[in-house]
Design an enzyme around this catalytic site. Structure first.
Site, mmCIF file in Angstrom:
data_model
loop_
_atom_site.group_PDB
_atom_site.id
_atom_site.type_symbol
_atom_site.label_atom_id
_atom_site.label_comp_id
_atom_site.label_asym_id
_atom_site.label_seq_id
_atom_site.Cartn_x
_atom_site.Cartn_y
_atom_site.Cartn_z
ATOM 1 C CG ASN A 1 30.947 28.454 101.921
ATOM 2 O OD1 ASN A 1 30.135 27.537 101.946
ATOM 3 N ND2 ASN A 1 30.743 29.449 100.998
ATOM 4 N NE ARG B 1 26.562 30.080 101.392
ATOM 5 C CZ ARG B 1 26.548 29.987 100.048
ATOM 6 N NH1 ARG B 1 27.769 29.547 99.679
ATOM 7 N NH2 ARG B 1 25.899 30.239 99.301
ATOM 8 C CG HIS C 1 22.604 33.130 95.450
ATOM 9 N ND1 HIS C 1 22.078 32.696 94.325
ATOM 10 C CD2 HIS C 1 23.452 32.375 95.863
ATOM 11 C CE1 HIS C 1 22.580 31.922 93.718
ATOM 12 N NE2 HIS C 1 23.791 31.373 94.555
ATOM 13 N NE ARG D 1 22.349 24.309 92.087
ATOM 14 C CZ ARG D 1 22.688 25.279 92.855
ATOM 15 N NH1 ARG D 1 21.770 26.163 93.300
ATOM 16 N NH2 ARG D 1 23.937 25.551 93.322
ATOM 17 N N GLY E 1 30.806 34.884 89.844
ATOM 18 C CA GLY E 1 31.885 34.530 88.688
ATOM 19 C C GLY E 1 31.501 35.002 87.414
ATOM 20 N N GLY F 1 28.853 37.059 86.500
ATOM 21 C CA GLY F 1 28.454 38.473 86.429
ATOM 22 C C GLY F 1 29.515 39.529 86.586
ATOM 23 C CD GLU G 1 28.143 34.132 98.648
ATOM 24 O OE1 GLU G 1 29.240 33.579 98.541
ATOM 25 O OE2 GLU G 1 27.009 33.398 98.403
HETATM 26 P P1 ADP Z 1 29.956 29.324 92.804
HETATM 27 O O1 ADP Z 1 28.561 29.416 92.693
HETATM 28 O O2 ADP Z 1 30.550 27.974 92.899
HETATM 29 O O3 ADP Z 1 30.582 30.303 93.885
HETATM 30 P P2 ADP Z 1 31.301 31.416 91.131
HETATM 31 O O4 ADP Z 1 30.703 32.654 91.565
HETATM 32 O O5 ADP Z 1 32.945 31.176 91.493
HETATM 33 O O6 ADP Z 1 30.401 30.106 91.473
HETATM 34 O O7 ADP Z 1 31.058 31.429 89.420
HETATM 35 C C1 ADP Z 1 31.506 30.326 88.672
HETATM 36 C C2 ADP Z 1 31.138 30.528 87.107
HETATM 37 O O8 ADP Z 1 31.735 31.984 86.768
HETATM 38 C C3 ADP Z 1 31.681 29.711 86.403
HETATM 39 O O9 ADP Z 1 30.603 29.503 85.235
HETATM 40 C C4 ADP Z 1 32.796 30.143 85.716
HETATM 41 O O10 ADP Z 1 33.005 29.648 84.361
HETATM 42 C C5 ADP Z 1 32.461 31.612 85.669
HETATM 43 N N1 ADP Z 1 33.485 32.467 85.583
HETATM 44 C C6 ADP Z 1 34.759 32.689 86.234
HETATM 45 N N2 ADP Z 1 35.355 33.605 85.512
HETATM 46 C C7 ADP Z 1 34.917 33.879 84.427
HETATM 47 C C8 ADP Z 1 35.490 34.767 83.424
HETATM 48 N N3 ADP Z 1 36.591 35.171 83.518
HETATM 49 N N4 ADP Z 1 34.667 34.669 82.205
HETATM 50 C C9 ADP Z 1 33.598 34.118 82.088
HETATM 51 N N5 ADP Z 1 33.121 33.254 83.178
HETATM 52 C C10 ADP Z 1 33.861 33.255 84.251
#
Ligand code: ADP
Length: 399
Positions: free
Chosen positions: A9, A94, A182, A242, A331, A333, A381
């Site tokens: 990726n 990806r 996504h 964004r 992250g 969610g 993914e």
């Molecule tokens: P990407 O789109 O880069 O793959 P991720 O799915 O890793 O991103 O998500 C990144 C986001 O998830 C960031 O905003 C990060 O702060 C948030 N995040 C990760 N762990 C936590 C947590 N424990 N509590 C709140 N937000 C989190």
């Protein structure tokens, strides 16, 4: 030597990878996951095994000439030498954009790689990066099967109207349409519906992929019928950096009145807006959560993030003509119970009843009552990519 399949990726300055045993098992057997980051500035390699233990780490401080080419050479040597050696059987990638026609993953040939390159104007920041490792591997190991899995493909089941802008048909035919992204994440979630709650499989579901990039997808019986990202990954929800949906008039204003070129306006909307732009503080939800009690900008950024999710959610519920379930992933969610609670409270109009304890405890189902239910399903993914790669290669072998 164990035969393995590699999943790559490629990001703007990073290369994430996962390694799966090529053992024909139904459930992909993941043995390593890792990444190179800081490519072009301060490269750093780290890899963990299945149990999360770090099994390799290396830094190339200040080596700005260390890019994808060097990273792939290092990874190939590392795999060849580690734990008795691993022999690469295939590589899955990806790829952000599959254009209007790719509805599934595809085995890459020189002609298909060139065709995918013609889609670069549709995703100028991402598509060329996706293709770089593919070309390097094709040159270094010409006979090695490579497969592209697309972030757009899952959305090709959408009705025509959901994929259209209100522009002349000739422009739609030329490819100016809503593609959605996504898709590898949404495809994975759909495979988990039967395990989580069999009713999801045939139901009306909205999934919220809330990471640095963020979008919603509406599923009718496990197929995408609408999504919030459109022509580009800039559309829809507020994201880390964004803007999400913005009146196109703002883009003209940025150029005409604020003196930005098209490239500068694009860079601005991709990197200086969203959570970081509104808060003036950070694109990281963890930081915003820590500061939102005392920092008005952090609070406003979170409030706008949730407000826009609720607005877009309403639009997808209208497209589905009702709602049975909401699924959180990625992250934010998966990890941020506060955001989930705020989204579900905002969505009380649709009949959701938050179960605060289940939500805080990180349960799979986080609502109660007789109305629609909400779930948390961690996304994967790479799992989608390796599964699609296996399907494509087994068909190729039979043919
Ligand atoms: P990407 O789109 O880069 O793959 P991720 O799915 O890793 O991103 O998500 C990144 C986001 O998830 C960031 O905003 C990060 O702060 C948030 N995040 C990760 N762990 C936590 C947590 N424990 N509590 C709140 N937000 C989190």
């Amino acid at each position: 030597m164990a035969k393995v399949q590699l999943v790559l990726n490629a990001g703007s300055s990073s290369l994430k990878f996962q390694v799966f045993l090529d053992d024909g098992a139904d459930v992909p057997n993941r043995i390593y996951r890792g990444l190179f980051e800081g490519l072009g500035t301060d490269p750093h390699f780290k890899v963990k095994d299945h149990d999360g233990a770090t099994v390799g780490e290396q830094r190339w401080a200040g080596q700005t000439a260390f890019g994808f080419e060097e990273a792939l050479a290092y990874l190939s040597d590392w795999l060849g030498a580690h734990r008795g050696g691993h022999q690469l059987a295939a590589v899955g990638h990806r790829v952000v954009h599959g254009g209007p026609h790719y509805t599934h993953a595809v085995e890459l040939t020189p002609a298909i790689i060139n065709e995918l390159d013609t889609l670069s104007p549709l995703a100028p920041l991402h598509q060329p990066k996706s293709l770089e490792p593919i070309r390097i591997i094709a040159r270094r190991v010409p006979g090695l099967p490579q497969v592209a899995a697309f972030d757009t493909a899952f959305h090709r089941t959408q009705p025509e109207l959901a994929q259209m802008f209100a522009i002349p048909q000739s422009m739609t035919d030329a490819g100016v349409k809503r593609y959605g992204f996504h898709g590898l994440s949404y495809a994975y979630l759909a495979t988990q519906f039967p395990k989580v709650d069999p009713r999801l499989t045939k139901g009306r579901v909205v999934a919220a992929h809330l990471g640095n990039g963020a979008s919603l997808c509406a599923y009718d019986a496990s197929r995408s019928i609408a999504t919030t990202m459109g022509f580009s990954a800039l559309d829809g929800l507020v994201m880390g950096t964004r803007s999400g949906s913005i009146d196109p008039g703002v883009v003209f204003y940025l150029q005409r009145e604020m003196g930005m070129s098209a490239e500068e306006a694009e860079h601005f909307l991709y990197t200086k807006c969203g959570l970081i732009g509104v808060s003036g503080l950070s694109n990281d939800m963890r930081v915003l959560r820590e500061r939102c009690e005392t920092d008005a900008g952090a609070r406003r950024a979170i409030d706008l993030f949730v407000y826009r999710i609720n607005r877009e959610f309403g639009s997808l519920v209208a497209a589905l003509r009702g709602i049975d379930a909401l699924v959180f992933t990625a992250g934010i969610g998966e990890n941020d119970a506060e955001t989930r609670a705020e989204v579900l409270r905002a969505a009380a109009w649709a009949g959701f009843e938050l179960d605060p304890e289940a939500n805080r405890a990180g349960a799979t189902r986080i609502t109660r009552g007789t109305g629609p239910q909400a779930y948390v399903i961690p996304t994967d993914e790479e799992w989608t990519i390796v599964r699609e790669m296996r399907q494509v290669l087994s068909h190729t072998a039979v043919a």
